[in-house]
Design a protein around this motif. Structure first.
Motif, PDB file in Angstrom:
ATOM      1  N   PRO A  76      38.715  16.261  81.052  1.00  0.00           N
ATOM      2  CA  PRO A  76      37.774  17.195  80.432  1.00  0.00           C
ATOM      3  C   PRO A  76      37.609  18.455  81.277  1.00  0.00           C
ATOM      4  O   PRO A  76      37.718  18.415  82.502  1.00  0.00           O
ATOM      5  N   HIS A  77      37.356  19.576  80.607  1.00  0.00           N
ATOM      6  CA  HIS A  77      37.035  20.813  81.312  1.00  0.00           C
ATOM      7  C   HIS A  77      35.561  20.761  81.701  1.00  0.00           C
ATOM      8  O   HIS A  77      34.690  20.611  80.828  1.00  0.00           O
ATOM      9  N   VAL A  78      35.280  20.869  82.974  1.00  0.00           N
ATOM     10  CA  VAL A  78      33.910  20.778  83.465  1.00  0.00           C
ATOM     11  C   VAL A  78      33.298  22.171  83.449  1.00  0.00           C
ATOM     12  O   VAL A  78      33.696  23.053  84.222  1.00  0.00           O
ATOM     13  N   LEU A  79      32.346  22.389  82.563  1.00  0.00           N
ATOM     14  CA  LEU A  79      31.675  23.677  82.414  1.00  0.00           C
ATOM     15  C   LEU A  79      30.201  23.513  82.762  1.00  0.00           C
ATOM     16  O   LEU A  79      29.561  22.551  82.329  1.00  0.00           O
ATOM     17  N   ILE A  80      29.663  24.482  83.506  1.00  0.00           N
ATOM     18  CA  ILE A  80      28.289  24.400  84.000  1.00  0.00           C
ATOM     19  C   ILE A  80      27.555  25.699  83.697  1.00  0.00           C
ATOM     20  O   ILE A  80      28.140  26.783  83.771  1.00  0.00           O
ATOM     21  N   TYR A 111      42.581  29.202  72.866  1.00  0.00           N
ATOM     22  CA  TYR A 111      41.403  28.379  73.147  1.00  0.00           C
ATOM     23  C   TYR A 111      41.626  27.550  74.418  1.00  0.00           C
ATOM     24  O   TYR A 111      40.741  27.468  75.274  1.00  0.00           O
ATOM     25  N   CYS A 112      42.799  26.960  74.548  1.00  0.00           N
ATOM     26  CA  CYS A 112      43.110  26.184  75.762  1.00  0.00           C
ATOM     27  C   CYS A 112      43.013  27.059  77.002  1.00  0.00           C
ATOM     28  O   CYS A 112      42.440  26.653  78.028  1.00  0.00           O
ATOM     29  N   GLN A 113      43.548  28.260  76.916  1.00  0.00           N
ATOM     30  CA  GLN A 113      43.518  29.171  78.056  1.00  0.00           C
ATOM     31  C   GLN A 113      42.086  29.604  78.368  1.00  0.00           C
ATOM     32  O   GLN A 113      41.695  29.714  79.537  1.00  0.00           O
ATOM     33  N   LEU A 118      37.241  29.425  81.762  1.00  0.00           N
ATOM     34  CA  LEU A 118      35.816  29.117  81.894  1.00  0.00           C
ATOM     35  C   LEU A 118      35.581  28.089  82.998  1.00  0.00           C
ATOM     36  O   LEU A 118      34.511  28.075  83.619  1.00  0.00           O
ATOM     37  N   SER A 119      36.573  27.247  83.229  1.00  0.00           N
ATOM     38  CA  SER A 119      36.461  26.255  84.304  1.00  0.00           C
ATOM     39  C   SER A 119      36.675  26.877  85.681  1.00  0.00           C
ATOM     40  O   SER A 119      36.416  26.233  86.696  1.00  0.00           O
ATOM     41  N   GLY A 120      37.186  28.109  85.713  1.00  0.00           N
ATOM     42  CA  GLY A 120      37.478  28.777  86.974  1.00  0.00           C
ATOM     43  C   GLY A 120      36.433  29.808  87.332  1.00  0.00           C
ATOM     44  O   GLY A 120      35.248  29.651  87.039  1.00  0.00           O
ATOM     45  N   THR A 126      34.645  39.041  80.358  1.00  0.00           N
ATOM     46  CA  THR A 126      36.018  39.366  79.986  1.00  0.00           C
ATOM     47  C   THR A 126      36.648  38.217  79.201  1.00  0.00           C
ATOM     48  O   THR A 126      37.365  38.445  78.213  1.00  0.00           O
ATOM     49  N   ILE A 127      36.387  36.984  79.619  1.00  0.00           N
ATOM     50  CA  ILE A 127      36.920  35.814  78.896  1.00  0.00           C
ATOM     51  C   ILE A 127      36.435  35.815  77.450  1.00  0.00           C
ATOM     52  O   ILE A 127      37.213  35.618  76.507  1.00  0.00           O
ATOM     53  N   LEU A 128      35.151  36.062  77.258  1.00  0.00           N
ATOM     54  CA  LEU A 128      34.567  36.013  75.914  1.00  0.00           C
ATOM     55  C   LEU A 128      35.098  37.128  75.028  1.00  0.00           C
ATOM     56  O   LEU A 128      35.413  36.914  73.857  1.00  0.00           O
ATOM     57  N   ARG A 129      35.202  38.335  75.594  1.00  0.00           N
ATOM     58  CA  ARG A 129      35.694  39.463  74.791  1.00  0.00           C
ATOM     59  C   ARG A 129      37.156  39.234  74.394  1.00  0.00           C
ATOM     60  O   ARG A 129      37.558  39.558  73.273  1.00  0.00           O
ATOM     61  N   TRP A 130      37.936  38.689  75.306  1.00  0.00           N
ATOM     62  CA  TRP A 130      39.338  38.401  74.999  1.00  0.00           C
ATOM     63  C   TRP A 130      39.448  37.387  73.869  1.00  0.00           C
ATOM     64  O   TRP A 130      40.225  37.571  72.921  1.00  0.00           O
ATOM     65  N   PHE A 131      38.635  36.339  73.928  1.00  0.00           N
ATOM     66  CA  PHE A 131      38.696  35.315  72.887  1.00  0.00           C
ATOM     67  C   PHE A 131      38.243  35.887  71.544  1.00  0.00           C
ATOM     68  O   PHE A 131      38.861  35.612  70.502  1.00  0.00           O
TER      69      PHE A 131
END
Length: 232
Positions: A76-80, A111-113, A118-120, A126-131
């Motif tokens: 799982p991708h760990v998001l906090i 989505y995978c990327q 987001l895990s990093g 920037t991540i959100l605007r790109w998606f």
């Protein structure tokens, strides 16, 4: 054949089952009934979690499918914190805007990327605007950041430009109190590769407000529940 998938949303269905929206690699967004998944001893109970890569199989000819296989295919991708809320935001956008069973091969990889980023530690905005931009492209409603939508003139021929969600950027305001954006700022966004480049503070602010207008055209009046998480 099993295919890769992620859970976008799940909710109770009857006494022991779950109704699950999935983003799949080959079948787009699908909705399935996971029979018996609420039972304590059912392995699907732990597998059908958000941000967890899984392999699935399903059956059925109608829009509502029946899940026949669900198994883990990775960690799982760990998001906090805000990154967790951002993950919910991506899921809600897909659930609200992506038609059932639309072909989304490239969007699945996006989505995978996005989950990996987001895990990093990459800049969250920037991540959100790109998606968001990739999703608009998938919906066929992307626009040109460098030219007037009416006459094709470069935006930089005028000092300011105005954004119309239905058409794109214009040299003249399309409504009262339309925001006047510096044309040089807007055209600088046309040179950015959001997949690899980070935005400056002024670019982040402009891009956020413009993308919010663009998405609102498709989301309608119903607010996004995930946005409320950021306000708490």
């Amino acid at each position: 054949m099993p295919q890769a998938a992620f859970v976008l949303h799940r909710r109770d269905y009857q006494e022991t089952s779950l109704l699950v929206d999935l983003l799949t690699q080959n079948s787009g967004r699908i909705r399935v009934v996971a029979k018996g998944a609420k039972r304590n001893k059912n392995p699907w109970r732990a597998v059908l979690q958000a941000f967890t890569p899984i392999n699935i199989e399903f059956s059925g000819r109608h829009e509502l499918k029946t899940l026949t296989l669900a198994e883990l295919s990775g960690h799982p991708h760990v998001l906090i914190g805000n990154r967790l809320y951002s993950g919910f935001y991506l899921n809600e956008l897909l659930q609200r805007l992506l038609p059932l069973q639309a072909e989304v091969d490239e969007l699945f990889e996006v989505y995978c990327q996005a989950l990996q980023q987001l895990s990093g530690e990459r800049n969250l905005e920037t991540i959100l605007r790109w998606f968001e931009w990739q999703l608009l492209n998938q919906l066929g409603t992307a626009f040109d950041w460098s030219c007037d939508a009416e006459n094709g003139e470069p935006l930089t021929r005028h000092s300011v430009s105005y954004f119309d969600p239905e058409r794109g950027f214009l040299h003249t305001p399309h409504r009262d109190k339309a925001t006047a954006w510096p044309s040089e700022l807007i055209t600088s966004l046309a040179q950015i590769d959001l997949g690899t480049d980070d935005l400056t503070q002024s670019q982040r602010k402009a891009c956020k407000l413009i993308m919010r207008e663009a998405l609102a055209l498709h989301l309608g009046s119903k607010p996004l529940r995930s946005r409320e998480l950021f306000r708490r």
